[in-house]
Design an enzyme around this catalytic site. Structure first.
Site, mmCIF file in Angstrom:
data_model
loop_
_atom_site.group_PDB
_atom_site.id
_atom_site.type_symbol
_atom_site.label_atom_id
_atom_site.label_comp_id
_atom_site.label_asym_id
_atom_site.label_seq_id
_atom_site.Cartn_x
_atom_site.Cartn_y
_atom_site.Cartn_z
ATOM 1 N N LYS A 84 0.867 -1.186 0.000
ATOM 2 C CA LYS A 84 0.000 0.000 0.000
ATOM 3 C C LYS A 84 0.894 1.223 0.000
ATOM 4 C CE LYS A 84 -4.357 1.076 -0.004
ATOM 5 N NZ LYS A 84 -5.511 0.342 -0.559
ATOM 6 N N ASP A 139 -6.901 4.225 -4.839
ATOM 7 C CA ASP A 139 -7.610 4.065 -3.562
ATOM 8 C C ASP A 139 -8.246 5.431 -3.315
ATOM 9 O OD1 ASP A 139 -7.865 2.132 -1.091
ATOM 10 O OD2 ASP A 139 -7.398 4.056 -0.191
HETATM 11 P P1 NDP Z 1 -12.941 7.571 -3.310
HETATM 12 O O1 NDP Z 1 -11.911 8.579 -3.003
HETATM 13 O O2 NDP Z 1 -13.409 7.388 -4.692
HETATM 14 O O3 NDP Z 1 -14.241 7.831 -2.403
HETATM 15 C C1 NDP Z 1 -14.183 7.841 -1.017
HETATM 16 C C2 NDP Z 1 -15.548 8.256 -0.484
HETATM 17 O O4 NDP Z 1 -15.569 8.099 0.936
HETATM 18 C C3 NDP Z 1 -15.852 9.729 -0.756
HETATM 19 O O5 NDP Z 1 -17.234 9.892 -0.902
HETATM 20 C C4 NDP Z 1 -15.344 10.407 0.523
HETATM 21 O O6 NDP Z 1 -15.972 11.637 0.800
HETATM 22 C C5 NDP Z 1 -15.738 9.375 1.565
HETATM 23 N N1 NDP Z 1 -14.827 9.490 2.697
HETATM 24 C C6 NDP Z 1 -13.479 9.350 2.676
HETATM 25 N N2 NDP Z 1 -12.967 9.570 3.890
HETATM 26 C C7 NDP Z 1 -14.023 9.848 4.678
HETATM 27 C C8 NDP Z 1 -14.158 10.156 6.063
HETATM 28 N N3 NDP Z 1 -13.086 10.225 6.856
HETATM 29 N N4 NDP Z 1 -15.411 10.368 6.536
HETATM 30 C C9 NDP Z 1 -16.496 10.295 5.740
HETATM 31 N N5 NDP Z 1 -16.435 10.028 4.425
HETATM 32 C C10 NDP Z 1 -15.223 9.807 3.923
HETATM 33 O O7 NDP Z 1 -12.375 6.193 -2.704
HETATM 34 P P2 NDP Z 1 -12.814 4.707 -3.042
HETATM 35 O O8 NDP Z 1 -14.275 4.649 -3.296
HETATM 36 O O9 NDP Z 1 -11.869 4.170 -4.022
HETATM 37 O O10 NDP Z 1 -12.484 3.974 -1.652
HETATM 38 C C11 NDP Z 1 -13.459 3.844 -0.606
HETATM 39 C C12 NDP Z 1 -13.039 2.731 0.344
HETATM 40 O O11 NDP Z 1 -12.932 1.504 -0.403
HETATM 41 C C13 NDP Z 1 -11.676 2.918 1.017
HETATM 42 O O12 NDP Z 1 -11.716 2.338 2.299
HETATM 43 C C14 NDP Z 1 -10.743 2.108 0.128
HETATM 44 O O13 NDP Z 1 -9.571 1.688 0.816
HETATM 45 C C15 NDP Z 1 -11.648 0.927 -0.200
HETATM 46 N N6 NDP Z 1 -11.278 0.158 -1.372
HETATM 47 C C16 NDP Z 1 -11.181 0.747 -2.615
HETATM 48 C C17 NDP Z 1 -10.855 -0.016 -3.726
HETATM 49 C C18 NDP Z 1 -10.854 0.549 -5.097
HETATM 50 O O14 NDP Z 1 -10.728 -0.238 -6.050
HETATM 51 N N7 NDP Z 1 -10.996 1.848 -5.299
HETATM 52 C C19 NDP Z 1 -10.513 -1.440 -3.582
HETATM 53 C C20 NDP Z 1 -10.732 -1.989 -2.259
HETATM 54 C C21 NDP Z 1 -11.066 -1.187 -1.212
HETATM 55 P P3 NDP Z 1 -15.180 13.012 0.483
HETATM 56 O O15 NDP Z 1 -15.021 13.052 -0.998
HETATM 57 O O16 NDP Z 1 -16.058 14.081 1.014
HETATM 58 O O17 NDP Z 1 -13.853 12.895 1.196
#
Ligand code: NDP
Length: 449
Positions: A125, A165
């Site tokens: 990571k 991510d």
């Molecule tokens: P994105 O950046 O596309 O989206 C993240 C979302 O979560 C946004 O809506 C963001 O809101 C919200 N968010 C992030 N941090 C916080 C917080 N502290 N409190 C509340 N809302 C929050 O990321 P992904 O969708 O790619 O990733 C989401 C999760 O999935 C993570 O845990 C990641 O590790 C996991 N994941 C992702 C993979 C992938 O292929 N992308 C694979 C496996 C796991 P805002 O924009 O307002 O910050």
């Protein structure tokens, strides 16, 4: 004191300032008890001590210049955690909260997740405390170029293959890839999640969100239930949440919530994914915009959440899909979900539930899919992208999607059968941890010291 407890105590002393890393390790070590008791060889080879220490942890400075001509300094990291079963593989996160402890938790989880996919990929990571919010396109580009100017020395198509991510999507991967190519003069599959124009795989963008729904379907099918016509709640509004909602709608379920760090949407008619994509992928706006565009949708700002808890979890539902970030669902949330009749939780985000919330779901014997199993579709499809790059092929959407579905079904079967083998048939936390661990630990032993 058991072997696992001794290792845990030692880690607590050494890494007290890395609480989320300790949390992730504790969850795994707790469920490895039965396999460790049966196989003293793991202690003899000091597998737990070796598995919890990264093979390599890189930390570097990232200097770049903002649009006003001011010099900015960020911290960059890459944790190459374990390569026993394949080249390092895992995403890059850009978020102000990023530090060594958060990336160690994510890298540690990644080892077991990657092992569970059945594909030959090790765990890693990386990322930076750079905050992409409010930055211009050119600022994002300059940051990505500066970040890659150090990272390129440590990665390669058969060495370490980063992906996206939080904060890293197709745009960022494009800038990172362009800089890697310029520095090395090599056109190779060194990053995944690339644009389809230069080596990306169809269905990679959708894979994590689709995969988490496929995993929930597999869990429910084994119980004679399904998601059809069921109310679902989803947190997050990024890559994982958007495609989780899209797949839920496609199979006839009804996702009624999404959220970001500033607030949540409740849309009783079912989330309109096209509008969500417009707001989040194209306009990069707040969810207030969704409420402006969809009549009947209600926006609640995070400041109004009761007791600071994510209000998504108080919406009555059949199934919940946490898809935002770590520790976004606590014990009180778990109790609320269960009291409201929730029968299924499938985790799209990494470690979204606190340890006591996990215990509550396992105790209630609902269909609970822990992150390292339920969200493995993203990395699995990344590996399919590596396969296509290595053979200079590109497969159509249906081919990749069918492989993804098969991989998610296999992960479910592997975790469920392993849980049964160790005497707790409904406990997929135990099943996923033991199945992921066994392959990596045995490979480490076979490769010597
Ligand atoms: P994105 O950046 O596309 O989206 C993240 C979302 O979560 C946004 O809506 C963001 O809101 C919200 N968010 C992030 N941090 C916080 C917080 N502290 N409190 C509340 N809302 C929050 O990321 P992904 O969708 O790619 O990733 C989401 C999760 O999935 C993570 O845990 C990641 O590790 C996991 N994941 C992702 C993979 C992938 O292929 N992308 C694979 C496996 C796991 P805002 O924009 O307002 O910050």
């Amino acid at each position: 004191m058991t072997y696992a407890e001794k290792v845990m105590e030692n880690l607590r002393e050494k890494y007290s300032w890395q609480p989320v890393f300790l949390q992730a390790v504790q969850e795994v070590l707790q469920s490895l008890k039965p396999i460790l008791e049966k196989n003293p060889v793991y202690e003899r080879y000091r597998i737990l001590e070796r598995l919890t220490e990264p093979e390599r942890a890189l930390s570097f400075r990232v200097d770049w210049v903002n649009d006003k001509g001011e010099i900015q300094v960020n911290r960059g990291y890459r944790i190459q955690f374990n390569s026993a079963i394949g080249p390092y593989k895992g995403g890059l996160r850009l978020h102000p909260s990023v530090n060594m402890g958060i990336l160690k938790f994510l890298g540690f989880e990644q080892i077991f997740k990657n092992s569970l996919t059945g594909l030959p990929i090790g765990g890693a990571k990386g990322g930076s405390d750079f905050d992409p919010k409010g930055k211009s396109d050119l600022e994002i580009m300059r940051f990505c170029q500066a970040f890659m100017t150090e990272l390129y020395k440590h990665i390669g198509a058969t060495i370490d293959v980063p992906a996206g991510d939080i904060g890293v999507g197709g745009r960022e991967i494009g800038y990172l890839y362009g800089q890697y190519k310029k520095l090395t003069n090599r056109y190779e599959g060194v990053l995944t999640g690339k644009n389809i124009l230069f080596g990306g795989s169809l269905a990679r963008t959708e894979a994590t969100g689709y995969g988490v729904v496929y995993f929930a379907m597999a869990m429910l099918q084994a119980r004679g239930e399904s998601l059809k016509d069921k109310i679902c709640v989803v947190s997050g509004a990024g890559n994982v949440a958007i495609y989780c909602c899209q797949k839920l709608l496609e199979i006839g379920a009804k996702p009624v919530t999404v959220s970001d760090s500033r607030g949540m949407i409740y849309d009783p008619a079912g989330i309109n994914v096209e509008v969500l994509q417009q707001v989040k992928e194209r306009e990069r706006a707040s969810l207030t915009r969704y409420a402006e565009l969809v009549s009947g949708a209600k926006y609640t700002p995070a400041a109004d959440y009761p007791e600071g808890r994510n209000a998504v979890w108080s919406v009555p539902c059949f199934a919940a899909f946490p898809c935002a970030t770590q520790n976004e669902l606590n014990l009180a949330d778990a109790k609320t979900l269960l009291a409201n009749g929730c029968k299924c939780v499938a985790e799209g985000a990494n470690m979204p539930s606190t340890l006591d919330a996990v215990h509550e779901f396992v105790k209630a014997k609902i269909a609970y899919g822990p992150a390292k199993a339920a969200n493995a579709g993203g990395v699995a499809t990344s590996q399919l992208e590596m396969e296509q790059n290595a053979s200079m092929q590109s497969w159509d959407f249906a081919t990749v999607d069918a492989k993804l579905k098969q991989i998610m079904d296999n992960i479910y079967t592997n975790a469920a059968e392993t849980a049964k083998e160790f005497g707790e048939p409904d406990n997929l936390v135990m099943g996923a941890n033991i199945a992921g661990f066994r392959k990596v630990a045995d490979a480490m032993i076979a490769q010597g010291i």
